[in-house]
Write a protein that holds these residues in place. Structure first.
Motif, PDB file in Angstrom:
ATOM      1  N   GLU A   1     110.845   4.573 124.268  1.00  0.00           N
ATOM      2  CA  GLU A   1     112.233   4.310 124.645  1.00  0.00           C
ATOM      3  C   GLU A   1     112.467   2.817 124.804  1.00  0.00           C
ATOM      4  OE1 GLU A   1     114.446   6.751 127.790  1.00  0.00           O
ATOM      5  OE2 GLU A   1     114.066   4.865 128.834  1.00  0.00           O
ATOM      6  N   ILE A   2     113.631   2.360 124.347  1.00  0.00           N
ATOM      7  CA  ILE A   2     114.069   0.979 124.533  1.00  0.00           C
ATOM      8  C   ILE A   2     115.429   1.007 125.212  1.00  0.00           C
ATOM      9  CG2 ILE A   2     114.737  -1.187 123.414  1.00  0.00           C
ATOM     10  CD1 ILE A   2     112.903  -0.495 121.117  1.00  0.00           C
ATOM     11  N   SER A   3     115.581   0.201 126.244  1.00  0.00           N
ATOM     12  CA  SER A   3     116.860   0.095 126.945  1.00  0.00           C
ATOM     13  C   SER A   3     117.587  -1.165 126.469  1.00  0.00           C
ATOM     14  CB  SER A   3     116.625   0.033 128.458  1.00  0.00           C
ATOM     15  OG  SER A   3     117.845  -0.109 129.144  1.00  0.00           O
TER      16      SER A   3
ATOM     17  N   ILE B   1     116.883   5.171 122.008  1.00  0.00           N
ATOM     18  CA  ILE B   1     117.640   4.017 122.464  1.00  0.00           C
ATOM     19  C   ILE B   1     118.507   4.430 123.652  1.00  0.00           C
ATOM     20  CG2 ILE B   1     119.361   2.269 121.888  1.00  0.00           C
ATOM     21  CD1 ILE B   1     116.765   1.867 120.431  1.00  0.00           C
ATOM     22  N   LYS B   2     118.289   3.770 124.779  1.00  0.00           N
ATOM     23  CA  LYS B   2     119.137   3.982 125.954  1.00  0.00           C
ATOM     24  C   LYS B   2     120.107   2.804 126.012  1.00  0.00           C
ATOM     25  CE  LYS B   2     117.224   5.288 129.797  1.00  0.00           C
ATOM     26  NZ  LYS B   2     116.441   5.217 131.069  1.00  0.00           N
TER      27      LYS B   2
ATOM     28  N   GLY C   1     114.378  -6.677 134.519  1.00  0.00           N
ATOM     29  CA  GLY C   1     113.674  -5.519 133.984  1.00  0.00           C
ATOM     30  C   GLY C   1     114.519  -4.275 133.902  1.00  0.00           C
ATOM     31  N   THR C   2     115.800  -4.375 134.258  1.00  0.00           N
ATOM     32  CA  THR C   2     116.689  -3.212 134.172  1.00  0.00           C
ATOM     33  C   THR C   2     116.851  -2.763 132.729  1.00  0.00           C
ATOM     34  OG1 THR C   2     117.894  -3.998 136.121  1.00  0.00           O
ATOM     35  CG2 THR C   2     118.980  -2.325 134.768  1.00  0.00           C
ATOM     36  N   ASP C   3     116.921  -3.735 131.803  1.00  0.00           N
ATOM     37  CA  ASP C   3     117.010  -3.433 130.374  1.00  0.00           C
ATOM     38  C   ASP C   3     115.997  -4.278 129.615  1.00  0.00           C
ATOM     39  OD1 ASP C   3     119.409  -1.566 130.096  1.00  0.00           O
ATOM     40  OD2 ASP C   3     120.271  -3.213 131.247  1.00  0.00           O
ATOM     41  N   ASP C   4     115.575  -3.787 128.441  1.00  0.00           N
ATOM     42  CA  ASP C   4     114.574  -4.474 127.640  1.00  0.00           C
ATOM     43  C   ASP C   4     115.165  -5.590 126.789  1.00  0.00           C
ATOM     44  OD1 ASP C   4     112.441  -2.707 128.451  1.00  0.00           O
ATOM     45  OD2 ASP C   4     113.332  -1.194 127.134  1.00  0.00           O
ATOM     46  N   ILE C   5     116.326  -5.313 126.200  1.00  0.00           N
ATOM     47  CA  ILE C   5     116.951  -6.240 125.257  1.00  0.00           C
ATOM     48  C   ILE C   5     118.442  -6.281 125.536  1.00  0.00           C
ATOM     49  CG2 ILE C   5     117.496  -6.655 122.815  1.00  0.00           C
ATOM     50  CD1 ILE C   5     114.934  -5.339 122.035  1.00  0.00           C
ATOM     51  N   THR C   6     119.040  -7.440 125.315  1.00  0.00           N
ATOM     52  CA  THR C   6     120.489  -7.524 125.354  1.00  0.00           C
ATOM     53  C   THR C   6     120.995  -8.280 124.137  1.00  0.00           C
ATOM     54  OG1 THR C   6     122.416  -8.171 126.673  1.00  0.00           O
ATOM     55  CG2 THR C   6     120.548  -9.682 126.673  1.00  0.00           C
ATOM     56  N   ILE C   7     122.240  -8.024 123.780  1.00  0.00           N
ATOM     57  CA  ILE C   7     122.941  -8.839 122.786  1.00  0.00           C
ATOM     58  C   ILE C   7     123.964  -9.631 123.575  1.00  0.00           C
ATOM     59  CG2 ILE C   7     124.423  -8.856 120.742  1.00  0.00           C
ATOM     60  CD1 ILE C   7     123.240  -6.158 119.976  1.00  0.00           C
ATOM     61  N   ALA C   8     123.803 -10.956 123.602  1.00  0.00           N
ATOM     62  CA  ALA C   8     124.649 -11.778 124.459  1.00  0.00           C
ATOM     63  C   ALA C   8     124.704 -13.203 123.943  1.00  0.00           C
ATOM     64  CB  ALA C   8     124.113 -11.767 125.893  1.00  0.00           C
ATOM     65  N   ALA C   9     125.600 -13.989 124.535  1.00  0.00           N
ATOM     66  CA  ALA C   9     125.706 -15.404 124.196  1.00  0.00           C
ATOM     67  C   ALA C   9     124.568 -16.174 124.845  1.00  0.00           C
ATOM     68  CB  ALA C   9     127.045 -15.953 124.661  1.00  0.00           C
TER      69      ALA C   9
ATOM     70  N   ILE D   1     109.585  -3.242 121.053  1.00  0.00           N
ATOM     71  CA  ILE D   1     110.500  -4.370 121.110  1.00  0.00           C
ATOM     72  C   ILE D   1     110.391  -5.200 119.833  1.00  0.00           C
ATOM     73  CG2 ILE D   1     111.210  -6.402 122.406  1.00  0.00           C
ATOM     74  CD1 ILE D   1     111.569  -3.756 123.900  1.00  0.00           C
ATOM     75  N   ALA D   2     109.176  -5.389 119.351  1.00  0.00           N
ATOM     76  CA  ALA D   2     108.971  -6.161 118.120  1.00  0.00           C
ATOM     77  C   ALA D   2     109.657  -5.489 116.940  1.00  0.00           C
ATOM     78  CB  ALA D   2     107.465  -6.315 117.858  1.00  0.00           C
ATOM     79  N   ALA D   3     109.602  -4.158 116.899  1.00  0.00           N
ATOM     80  CA  ALA D   3     110.254  -3.424 115.798  1.00  0.00           C
ATOM     81  C   ALA D   3     111.760  -3.599 115.848  1.00  0.00           C
ATOM     82  CB  ALA D   3     109.883  -1.939 115.903  1.00  0.00           C
TER      83      ALA D   3
END
Length: 290
Positions: free
Chosen positions: A92-94, A122-123, A139-147, A282-284
């Protein structure tokens, strides 16, 4: 292993508010309170000082916060390293991003990613973009899309996706406002609708300071979509990333002002902790962008 209690604890550390933390963790405030009390009982120390109005970390809480963040990172690294020899990645990835980012960038990323890694779940969490980086750091989420911020923390990795100008917007028709915006603009007479905080707010504040102007702030809101909405209703002039405007259903009700010099544009991309980039999952995900 159940690492949820550490995640709940870190969320409360970030918000210092039981209501907001429980909402972010999708549990009830009473459940969050019980979790924190159980942790304090197990550790034999008080992690938070709290009363009816405020929540503050104790010195012991600050020490445990550092441990909890490192523990979650190391857990993710070891858990995912065990998957490296698997024929097919699973887990799972958040991911956290704004609503605009979810359909501007995330759709194309996930469309390709799901075909290549169907067993990775995907969460997705959406919300105020100004919370994005803090959610990753906690650590609440693994990845974000942001500025990208002007000073990105050295624990974070960034991968560029797109550039979006920051633009001044005004209602399509407002004779009274048009009269103010003619010639040399007296910004103290222009009602401004701005973000409460974050990249865009810092840049507009710097812009006004450079021009020795004191803006008339009519409203401060969370979320760029809300700025577009208020401007379209005629409440004043706003500043938003152009990509937000282009994807807004209210785009035809506002106009971009040709204000010079232009604001520094947004550099939008993937953001994750460098330590988490070691995870095969995460790398994928990271590899899905150019």
């Amino acid at each position: 292993m159940d690492t949820r209690s550490l995640t709940f604890f870190l969320s409360l550390c970030d918000t210092l508010h039981f209501g907001r933390a429980s909402e972010a963790c999708h549990i009830s405030p009473s459940a969050l309170t019980r979790t924190i009390k159980q942790m304090e009982s197990t550790l034999g120390v008080q992690l938070f000082e709290r009363d009816n109005r405020t929540v503050r970390l104790t010195r012991e809480g600050e020490h445990f916060q550092a441990y909890a963040r490192e523990a979650l990172i190391q857990w993710d690294v070891i858990r995912n390293s065990l998957l490296e020899d698997a024929q097919e990645l699973q887990g799972e990835i958040s991911v956290y991003c704004s609503v605009t980012a979810s359909y501007s960038f995330l759709y194309d990323i996930l469309n390709k990613f799901r075909r290549q890694h169907p067993k990775i779940e995907i969460k997705l969490h959406t919300g105020d973009p100004e919370s994005a980086i803090q959610r990753v750091m906690s650590g609440t989420d693994d990845i974000t899309i942001a500025a990208r911020t002007d000073t990105l923390h050295n624990s974070l990795a960034f991968k560029h996706i797109a550039t979006s100008p920051l633009v001044f917007i005004a209602p399509q028709q407002d004779p009274q406002l048009d009269a103010i915006l003619q010639g040399t603009i007296d910004w103290s007479a222009v009602p401004m609708i701005l973000s409460e905080e974050g990249v865009s707010r810092k840049r507009i504040d710097q812009w006004f300071k450079a021009h020795q102007a004191k803006p008339k702030i009519y409203a401060q809101v969370a979320g760029n979509e809300a700025i577009v909405s208020m401007v379209s209703l005629g409440f004043g002039v706003g500043v938003v990333p152009k990509i937000v405007l282009e994807n807004s259903p209210l785009a035809t009700r506002v106009r971009i002002l040709a204000i010079q010099p232009e604001l520094q544009p947004y550099d939008v991309g993937l953001i994750a902790l460098k330590k988490k980039r070691q995870s095969p999952l995460i790398a994928a995900f990271w590899s899905q962008t150019g």
